[in-house]
Design a protein around this motif. Structure first.
Motif, PDB file in Angstrom:
ATOM      1  N   PHE A  37       0.816  -1.216   0.000  1.00 17.53           N
ATOM      2  CA  PHE A  37       0.000   0.000   0.000  1.00 17.53           C
ATOM      3  C   PHE A  37       0.849   1.264   0.000  1.00 17.53           C
ATOM      4  CE2 PHE A  37      -3.573  -2.722   1.122  1.00 17.53           C
ATOM      5  CZ  PHE A  37      -4.595  -2.134   0.404  1.00 17.53           C
ATOM      6  N   GLY A  38       1.980   1.240   0.621  1.00 18.18           N
ATOM      7  CA  GLY A  38       2.868   2.396   0.594  1.00 18.18           C
ATOM      8  C   GLY A  38       2.671   3.378   1.725  1.00 18.18           C
ATOM      9  N   SER A  39       1.437   3.565   2.175  1.00 17.24           N
ATOM     10  CA  SER A  39       1.189   4.481   3.290  1.00 17.24           C
ATOM     11  C   SER A  39      -0.087   4.051   4.015  1.00 17.24           C
ATOM     12  CB  SER A  39       1.027   5.923   2.794  1.00 17.24           C
ATOM     13  OG  SER A  39      -0.203   6.091   2.104  1.00 17.24           O
ATOM     14  N   GLU A  40      -0.206   4.491   5.238  1.00 18.49           N
ATOM     15  CA  GLU A  40      -1.423   4.200   6.003  1.00 18.49           C
ATOM     16  C   GLU A  40      -2.634   4.870   5.356  1.00 18.49           C
ATOM     17  OE1 GLU A  40      -2.132   2.117   8.634  1.00 18.49           O
ATOM     18  OE2 GLU A  40      -0.126   1.390   8.165  1.00 18.49           O
ATOM     19  N   GLN A  41      -2.431   6.048   4.789  1.00 15.63           N
ATOM     20  CA  GLN A  41      -3.530   6.755   4.130  1.00 15.63           C
ATOM     21  C   GLN A  41      -4.048   5.948   2.936  1.00 15.63           C
ATOM     22  OE1 GLN A  41      -2.539  10.649   2.643  1.00 15.63           O
ATOM     23  NE2 GLN A  41      -4.664  11.160   2.230  1.00 15.63           N
ATOM     24  N   ALA A  42      -3.150   5.394   2.139  1.00 13.89           N
ATOM     25  CA  ALA A  42      -3.547   4.577   0.990  1.00 13.89           C
ATOM     26  C   ALA A  42      -4.274   3.319   1.460  1.00 13.89           C
ATOM     27  CB  ALA A  42      -2.333   4.206   0.148  1.00 13.89           C
ATOM     28  N   LYS A  43      -3.780   2.698   2.510  1.00 10.02           N
ATOM     29  CA  LYS A  43      -4.401   1.486   3.052  1.00 10.02           C
ATOM     30  C   LYS A  43      -5.808   1.806   3.563  1.00 10.02           C
ATOM     31  CE  LYS A  43      -1.687  -0.934   5.590  1.00 10.02           C
ATOM     32  NZ  LYS A  43      -0.899  -1.407   6.740  1.00 10.02           N
ATOM     33  N   THR A  44      -5.928   2.896   4.294  1.00 10.71           N
ATOM     34  CA  THR A  44      -7.223   3.303   4.833  1.00 10.71           C
ATOM     35  C   THR A  44      -8.209   3.586   3.705  1.00 10.71           C
ATOM     36  OG1 THR A  44      -6.190   4.218   6.816  1.00 10.71           O
ATOM     37  CG2 THR A  44      -8.396   5.022   6.277  1.00 10.71           C
ATOM     38  N   LEU A  45      -7.777   4.303   2.690  1.00 10.52           N
ATOM     39  CA  LEU A  45      -8.644   4.620   1.565  1.00 10.52           C
ATOM     40  C   LEU A  45      -9.069   3.350   0.829  1.00 10.52           C
ATOM     41  CD1 LEU A  45     -10.070   6.663  -0.254  1.00 10.52           C
ATOM     42  CD2 LEU A  45      -7.916   6.871  -1.540  1.00 10.52           C
ATOM     43  N   GLY A  46      -8.141   2.442   0.596  1.00  9.37           N
ATOM     44  CA  GLY A  46      -8.467   1.202  -0.098  1.00  9.37           C
ATOM     45  C   GLY A  46      -9.510   0.383   0.633  1.00  9.37           C
ATOM     46  N   PHE A  47      -9.328   0.222   1.940  1.00 15.50           N
ATOM     47  CA  PHE A  47     -10.282  -0.573   2.704  1.00 15.50           C
ATOM     48  C   PHE A  47     -11.608   0.163   2.902  1.00 15.50           C
ATOM     49  CE2 PHE A  47      -6.568  -3.156   3.583  1.00 15.50           C
ATOM     50  CZ  PHE A  47      -7.103  -4.433   3.509  1.00 15.50           C
ATOM     51  N   TYR A  48     -11.574   1.493   3.010  1.00  7.85           N
ATOM     52  CA  TYR A  48     -12.807   2.273   3.091  1.00  7.85           C
ATOM     53  C   TYR A  48     -13.622   2.103   1.807  1.00  7.85           C
ATOM     54  CZ  TYR A  48     -15.939   6.097   2.207  1.00  7.85           C
ATOM     55  OH  TYR A  48     -17.040   6.809   1.835  1.00  7.85           O
ATOM     56  N   LEU A  49     -12.969   2.272   0.659  1.00  4.82           N
ATOM     57  CA  LEU A  49     -13.675   2.148  -0.615  1.00  4.82           C
ATOM     58  C   LEU A  49     -14.195   0.729  -0.831  1.00  4.82           C
ATOM     59  CD1 LEU A  49     -11.350   4.299  -2.904  1.00  4.82           C
ATOM     60  CD2 LEU A  49     -13.655   4.893  -2.091  1.00  4.82           C
ATOM     61  N   LEU A  50     -13.430  -0.274  -0.408  1.00  4.23           N
ATOM     62  CA  LEU A  50     -13.882  -1.656  -0.510  1.00  4.23           C
ATOM     63  C   LEU A  50     -15.114  -1.881   0.366  1.00  4.23           C
ATOM     64  CD1 LEU A  50     -13.554  -4.555  -1.562  1.00  4.23           C
ATOM     65  CD2 LEU A  50     -11.979  -4.949   0.353  1.00  4.23           C
ATOM     66  N   ALA A  51     -15.105  -1.376   1.587  1.00  4.57           N
ATOM     67  CA  ALA A  51     -16.254  -1.521   2.479  1.00  4.57           C
ATOM     68  C   ALA A  51     -17.476  -0.811   1.897  1.00  4.57           C
ATOM     69  CB  ALA A  51     -15.930  -0.957   3.865  1.00  4.57           C
ATOM     70  N   ASP A  52     -17.274   0.382   1.353  1.00  5.42           N
ATOM     71  CA  ASP A  52     -18.374   1.137   0.762  1.00  5.42           C
ATOM     72  C   ASP A  52     -18.976   0.383  -0.428  1.00  5.42           C
ATOM     73  OD1 ASP A  52     -19.960   3.608   0.660  1.00  5.42           O
ATOM     74  OD2 ASP A  52     -18.864   4.014  -1.202  1.00  5.42           O
ATOM     75  N   LEU A  53     -18.122  -0.137  -1.275  1.00  2.00           N
ATOM     76  CA  LEU A  53     -18.577  -0.910  -2.422  1.00  2.00           C
ATOM     77  C   LEU A  53     -19.301  -2.180  -1.975  1.00  2.00           C
ATOM     78  CD1 LEU A  53     -18.618  -1.489  -5.484  1.00  2.00           C
ATOM     79  CD2 LEU A  53     -16.371  -2.511  -5.218  1.00  2.00           C
ATOM     80  N   SER A  54     -18.746  -2.878  -1.003  1.00  2.00           N
ATOM     81  CA  SER A  54     -19.353  -4.120  -0.513  1.00  2.00           C
ATOM     82  C   SER A  54     -20.723  -3.867   0.094  1.00  2.00           C
ATOM     83  CB  SER A  54     -18.445  -4.778   0.530  1.00  2.00           C
ATOM     84  OG  SER A  54     -17.206  -5.109  -0.046  1.00  2.00           O
TER      85      SER A  54
END
Length: 86
Positions: A37-54
């Motif tokens: 992921f490279g950064s905590e911000q990128a990780k947070t955004l990725g999992f947030y968007l995945l949760a929103d989509l799910s």
């Protein structure tokens, strides 16, 4: 998740990959994807968007409102949560 950029889509795919790897028992693969992921911000955004989509997919399938889904999820989490050690 309307208007997702290619970079955001990649974060979502990576987050989904982490979960898939974990569920198939590939903990090393999950760890490698997490570190990519490279950064905590990128990780947070990725999992947030995945949760929103799910949740959006579940809402579309179930016909429930988002508020009802989140309420139900919160109750499940509360019922299964283990209190922290003192």
């Amino acid at each position: 998740m309307t208007g997702t950029t290619p970079a955001a889509a990649e974060l979502v795919q990576r987050a989904a990959g982490v979960i898939a790897a974990k569920h198939r028992g590939d903990l090393d693969g999950a760890e490698k994807l997490l570190s990519a992921f490279g950064s905590e911000q990128a990780k947070t955004l990725g999992f947030y968007l995945l949760a929103d989509l799910s949740l959006g997919l579940l809402r579309a399938q179930s016909g429930q409102s988002m508020d009802d889904l989140v309420r139900e999820l919160s109750l499940i989490v509360a019922a299964t949560a283990t209190p922290p050690e003192p």
